[in-house]
Design a protein around this motif. Structure first.
Motif, short mmCIF file in Angstrom:
data_model
loop_
_atom_site.label_atom_id
_atom_site.label_comp_id
_atom_site.label_asym_id
_atom_site.label_seq_id
_atom_site.Cartn_x
_atom_site.Cartn_y
_atom_site.Cartn_z
N SER A 201 0.81 -1.22 0.00
CA SER A 201 0.00 0.00 0.00
C SER A 201 0.84 1.27 0.00
CB SER A 201 -0.91 0.01 1.24
OG SER A 201 -0.15 -0.02 2.44
N ASP A 202 2.17 1.12 -0.07
CA ASP A 202 3.04 2.29 0.05
C ASP A 202 3.80 2.62 -1.23
OD1 ASP A 202 4.66 0.07 0.04
OD2 ASP A 202 5.95 0.74 1.69
N VAL A 203 3.37 2.05 -2.36
CA VAL A 203 4.04 2.36 -3.63
C VAL A 203 3.46 3.67 -4.17
CG1 VAL A 203 4.48 1.59 -6.00
CG2 VAL A 203 4.45 -0.08 -4.11
N PRO A 204 4.28 4.70 -4.35
CA PRO A 204 3.77 6.01 -4.79
C PRO A 204 2.94 5.92 -6.07
CG PRO A 204 6.05 6.19 -4.10
CD PRO A 204 5.73 4.73 -4.12
N GLY A 205 1.76 6.52 -6.03
CA GLY A 205 0.91 6.58 -7.20
C GLY A 205 -0.02 5.40 -7.37
N VAL A 206 0.18 4.34 -6.59
CA VAL A 206 -0.66 3.14 -6.71
C VAL A 206 -1.48 3.02 -5.43
CG1 VAL A 206 -0.73 0.68 -7.21
CG2 VAL A 206 1.17 2.05 -8.05
N THR A 207 -2.72 3.46 -5.50
CA THR A 207 -3.57 3.46 -4.31
C THR A 207 -4.70 2.43 -4.38
OG1 THR A 207 -4.92 5.23 -5.25
CG2 THR A 207 -3.08 5.88 -3.83
N THR A 208 -5.08 2.02 -5.58
CA THR A 208 -6.11 0.99 -5.75
C THR A 208 -5.62 -0.04 -6.75
OG1 THR A 208 -7.28 1.99 -7.63
CG2 THR A 208 -7.87 2.77 -5.42
N TYR A 209 -6.23 -1.20 -6.72
CA TYR A 209 -5.81 -2.25 -7.65
C TYR A 209 -6.01 -1.83 -9.10
CZ TYR A 209 -4.91 -6.85 -9.60
OH TYR A 209 -4.36 -7.88 -10.32
N ASP A 210 -7.06 -1.09 -9.36
CA ASP A 210 -7.34 -0.68 -10.73
C ASP A 210 -6.28 0.29 -11.28
OD1 ASP A 210 -9.56 -2.28 -11.00
OD2 ASP A 210 -10.96 -0.74 -10.33
N ASP A 211 -5.49 0.88 -10.40
CA ASP A 211 -4.38 1.72 -10.87
C ASP A 211 -3.39 0.92 -11.70
OD1 ASP A 211 -5.39 3.99 -9.66
OD2 ASP A 211 -4.20 3.74 -7.83
N LEU A 212 -3.38 -0.40 -11.51
CA LEU A 212 -2.43 -1.25 -12.23
C LEU A 212 -2.77 -1.38 -13.71
CD1 LEU A 212 -1.99 -4.11 -9.59
CD2 LEU A 212 -0.49 -2.15 -9.99
N ARG A 213 -3.91 -0.85 -14.12
CA ARG A 213 -4.21 -0.81 -15.56
C ARG A 213 -3.24 0.12 -16.29
NH1 ARG A 213 -9.32 -2.90 -16.89
NH2 ARG A 213 -10.73 -3.27 -15.12
N ASP A 214 -2.68 1.06 -15.56
CA ASP A 214 -1.71 2.00 -16.12
C ASP A 214 -0.34 1.30 -16.16
OD1 ASP A 214 0.19 3.95 -16.61
OD2 ASP A 214 -0.74 5.44 -15.30
N PRO A 215 0.26 1.13 -17.32
CA PRO A 215 1.55 0.43 -17.40
C PRO A 215 2.63 1.03 -16.50
CG PRO A 215 0.62 0.71 -19.59
CD PRO A 215 -0.24 1.51 -18.66
N ALA A 216 2.62 2.34 -16.32
CA ALA A 216 3.63 2.96 -15.47
C ALA A 216 3.44 2.55 -14.01
CB ALA A 216 3.56 4.48 -15.61
N GLN A 217 2.18 2.50 -13.57
CA GLN A 217 1.91 2.10 -12.19
C GLN A 217 2.18 0.60 -12.01
OE1 GLN A 217 1.73 4.49 -10.45
NE2 GLN A 217 0.76 6.14 -11.59
N ALA A 218 1.88 -0.18 -13.04
CA ALA A 218 2.17 -1.61 -12.98
C ALA A 218 3.67 -1.85 -12.87
CB ALA A 218 1.60 -2.32 -14.20
N ALA A 219 4.44 -1.02 -13.56
CA ALA A 219 5.90 -1.13 -13.49
C ALA A 219 6.41 -0.75 -12.10
CB ALA A 219 6.54 -0.26 -14.56
N ALA A 220 5.80 0.28 -11.50
CA ALA A 220 6.21 0.70 -10.16
C ALA A 220 5.93 -0.40 -9.14
CB ALA A 220 5.48 1.99 -9.78
N MET A 221 4.75 -1.01 -9.25
CA MET A 221 4.44 -2.10 -8.33
C MET A 221 5.33 -3.30 -8.61
SD MET A 221 2.73 -3.17 -5.73
CE MET A 221 1.42 -1.94 -5.54
N GLY A 222 5.60 -3.57 -9.88
CA GLY A 222 6.47 -4.68 -10.23
C GLY A 222 7.86 -4.53 -9.64
N ALA A 223 8.39 -3.32 -9.67
CA ALA A 223 9.71 -3.07 -9.09
C ALA A 223 9.71 -3.32 -7.59
CB ALA A 223 10.15 -1.64 -9.39
N ALA A 224 8.63 -2.90 -6.92
CA ALA A 224 8.53 -3.11 -5.47
C ALA A 224 8.41 -4.60 -5.14
CB ALA A 224 7.33 -2.35 -4.92
N VAL A 225 7.58 -5.30 -5.89
CA VAL A 225 7.40 -6.74 -5.66
C VAL A 225 8.71 -7.48 -5.87
CG1 VAL A 225 6.30 -8.80 -6.60
CG2 VAL A 225 4.92 -6.77 -6.14
N GLN A 226 9.41 -7.14 -6.93
CA GLN A 226 10.67 -7.82 -7.23
C GLN A 226 11.71 -7.60 -6.13
OE1 GLN A 226 10.76 -9.91 -9.53
NE2 GLN A 226 12.59 -9.89 -10.82
N ALA A 227 11.77 -6.38 -5.63
CA ALA A 227 12.78 -6.05 -4.61
C ALA A 227 12.44 -6.63 -3.25
CB ALA A 227 12.91 -4.53 -4.50
#
Length: 464
Positions: A201-227
Motif C-alpha cells: 500500500s506504500d508504492v507512490p501513485g498506486v492506491t487501488t488495484y485498478d491503478d495497475l491498468r496503467d503500465p507505469a503504475q504496474a511497473a512501479a508495483m512490479g519493481a517493489a514486488v521484485q525487490a
C-alpha cells in the motif's frame, strides 16, 4: 494386494459398507475412460493447444499433476491394483513432459514457491506411500530432500548458519531470485487477482488495484514486488519440510528429522519474538523485515497478500505436524496453536456476505447452513499497514487437525468454542466439492463424537 478370506458369515452388511464398495467400484472403472480422453498411453497429458508455446516461463507444475494426484490414495484406501500401475505411468509421463517444457530439472521444479510446489508434490508423496519400497522413488525422495540439505553444490537452497531457505522460489536449480520474470518487472492488472487487492500500500501513485491498468503504475508495483519478495525466507517455505519428511519416512535416516526440527524451531523462535505471531519474511542476513522496512508482514504468500492465514496457517500446521510425527516432541505444536490463538483473538460476530470474501468459494457449506443475514463468527485472514482485515469463517479443519495430533484438552476446547460461536449445525451434510476436497470436516467430526450416525451413508450416497 493382500487378500483376506472371511470364514464367519456377517449377515446383512451395514449400508455404509455397501455404499463404500459401490463407490470404490465406480472409481476403479472411471480411471479407464478418463485415461483414454486425457492421457496418452505413456502417461503424458493431452491438451488442445501446444502448451509449450503458451505456458508462462515462471509458473508452477501443480495443475498438471493434480489431474491424477489422488489415484495412489484411492489405491491405499482399497482401490484396484491397476491404480498403482497407472499412477506410476502417469507420474513418469507427466514428469517427462514437464522436463521437456523446461519446468523441471531432475524430476523436480526448477524453482517456484512452496505453496504450489507442495500441491504438485502430493502426487509424488501419495505414490511413495502407496509403493514405499520402490527404489526409484526412494532415490528421488533422497534427491529432492537433498536440495534443502545442500547436498547438491549446484542447488544451495539453505543457509545453515542463519537457518533460512534463501529465497521464496527454490528448487532443483537452487534459489530462483526474484518473483517476476519480465525485465523490467511489471505487475499488471488481472481480473482473477483483483479481489485480493494490492501486495503493498506504500508504492507512490498506486492506491487501488485498478491503478495497475496503467503500465507505469504496474511497473512501479512490479519493481517493489521484485525487490521485496524476491529473496530471503518466507513462512510458506515451512511447507518444504514435507519434502524432507518424505525422505525421512522412506529411509529412516535421522539427518532429515534433524533438519526439520532445526528449521521449524528457528521459525518458532521468530514467532515467539513477535508475540507468538509467525512473521512471514526473513532477509538473507537473518533479520525479520529486512526488505520490508522492518515489517514482520508483507512477504510472498504471507499475512498481507494474497491469502493470509490460508497460507500461513497451512504452512504452520504442516511443518509442526512433520516435526511432531518424526520427533514426538509436542512443543512443535505450539506453532500452529499460537497462530490460531492470534487470529481467534480478533474474531467477531458479523453478518457475513461470502461474495465480499476473498476465499468465498471455500465457505459454501458454512453459508448453506446459515440463515440470512448469515450472522456468524469471522476471523481476520490478513494483516497490513492498516491492521487486521479480510474477515472470513475459520474452517473446523484447523482446530480439528491440531487436536487430532495433540489430543490436548485445550485444543478440544477450541473446537467446542468454534462450534458454539459459528451458529450453524455442524451435522448437516451438503453435496459439494471444493478445490481442496474440503468442507465436510464438521459433519465428519460430529460423527466421530457420536452425534451424527447417518453421516457415512449420507456422504457416500452423495459421492456416488
Amino acid at each position: 494386494m493382500i487378500t483376506l478370506t472371511a470364514t464367519l458369515p456377517c449377515g446383512l452388511p451395514p449400508a455404509w459398507a455397501v455404499w463404500e464398495r459401490h463407490l470404490f467400484a465406480l472409481l476403479d472403472e472411471a480411471v479407464t475412460p478418463f485415461w483414454g480422453k486425457y492421457l496418452r498411453p505413456d502417461g503424458r497429458l493431452i491438451w488442445r493447444a501446444k502448451m509449450e508455446e503458451t505456458w508462462q516461463p515462471r509458473d508452477g507444475v501443480d495443475d498438471f499433476y493434480e489431474a491424477v494426484y489422488n489415484w495412489p490414495l484411492l489405491y491405499l484406501l482399497g482401490g484396484g491394483d491397476h491404480l498403482l500401475t497407472r499412477s506410476h505411468t502417469a507420474w513418469e509421463g507427466i514428469t517427462a513432459q514437464l522436463t521437456e517444457m523446461g519446468m523441471l530439472k531432475d524430476d523436480f521444479d526448477i524453482g517456484y514457491d512452496q505453496f504450489h510446489i507442495s500441491e504438485g508434490q502430493l502426487f509424488f508423496d501419495f505414490l511413495c506411500m502407496a509403493d514405499p519400497t520402490n527404489q526409484a522413488m526412494i532415490a528421488r525422495a533422497r534427491r529432492f530432500a537433498g536440495w534443502y540439505l545442500n547436498e547438491d553444490p549446484a542447488a544451495l537452497n539453505y543457509d545453515p548458519q542463519r537457518q533460512i531457505i534463501r529465497a521464496p522460489h527454490t528448487g532443483s536449480s537452487g534459489p530462483r531470485w526474484g518473483y517476476l520474470t519480465d525485465e523490467p518487472p511489471t505487475f499488471p492488472w488481472a481480473a482473477a487477482m483483483r479481489r485480493y487487492g494490492l501486495p503493498f500500500s506504500d508504492v507512490p501513485g498506486v492506491t487501488t488495484y485498478d491503478d495497475l491498468r496503467d503500465p507505469a503504475q504496474a511497473a512501479a508495483m512490479g519493481a517493489a514486488v521484485q525487490a521485496r519478495m524476491g529473496r530471503g525466507d518466507v513462512a510458506t517455505n515451512l511447507l518444504a519440510t514435507t519434502i524432507v519428511a518424505n525422505a525421512a519416512l522412506l529411509t529412516g535416516e535421522t539427518k532429515y528429522t534433524e533438519w526439520i526440527a532445526t528449521y521449524v524451531a528457528a521459525w518458532q523462535q521468530r514467532a515467539q519474538a513477535n508475540g507468538g505471531v509467525l512473521p512471514d519474511n526473513v532477509g538473507l542476513s537473518g533479520e525479520v523485515g529486512e526488505y520490508l522496512a522492518g515489517k514482520w508482514y508483507g512477504g510472498l504468500y504471507g499475512w498481507t497478500w494474497p491469502h493470509g492465514f490460508h497460507n500461513i496457517g497451512a504452512a504452520a500446521f504442516v511443518a509442526a505436524a512433520n516435526a511432531f510425527v518424526l520427533t514426538r516432541d509436542a512443543r512443535f505444536l505450539a506453532l500452529p496453536r499460537d497462530q490460531l490463538r492470534a487470529i481467534m483473538g480478533h474474531g467477531e460476530m458479523r453478518d457475513g456476505d461470502p461474495s465480499d470474501m476473498t476465499l468465498h468459494h471455500h465457505w459454501a457449506s458454512i453459508f448453506a447452513a446459515l440463515d440470512p443475514p448469515h450472522t456468524t463468527w469471522l476471523i481476520p485472514y490478513r494483516y497490513g499497514d492498516g491492521g487486521w482485515f479480510d474477515y472470513q469463517p475459520l474452517p473446523p479443519s484447523y482446530p480439528i487437525s491440531l487436536w487430532a495430533l495433540s489430543m490436548a484438552l485445550g485444543d478440544a476446547q477450541a473446537i467446542t468454542h468454534l462450534r458454539e460461536v459459528g451458529r450453524y449445525d455442524w451435522r448437516q451434510v451438503f453435496a459439494m466439492r471444493t478445490k481442496e476436497d474440503s468442507g465436510h470436516e464438521a459433519p465428519w467430526f460430529t460423527f466421530l463424537a457420536g452425534e451424527n450416525p447417518e453421516y457415512p451413508v449420507t456422504i457416500l450416497a452423495q459421492a456416488c
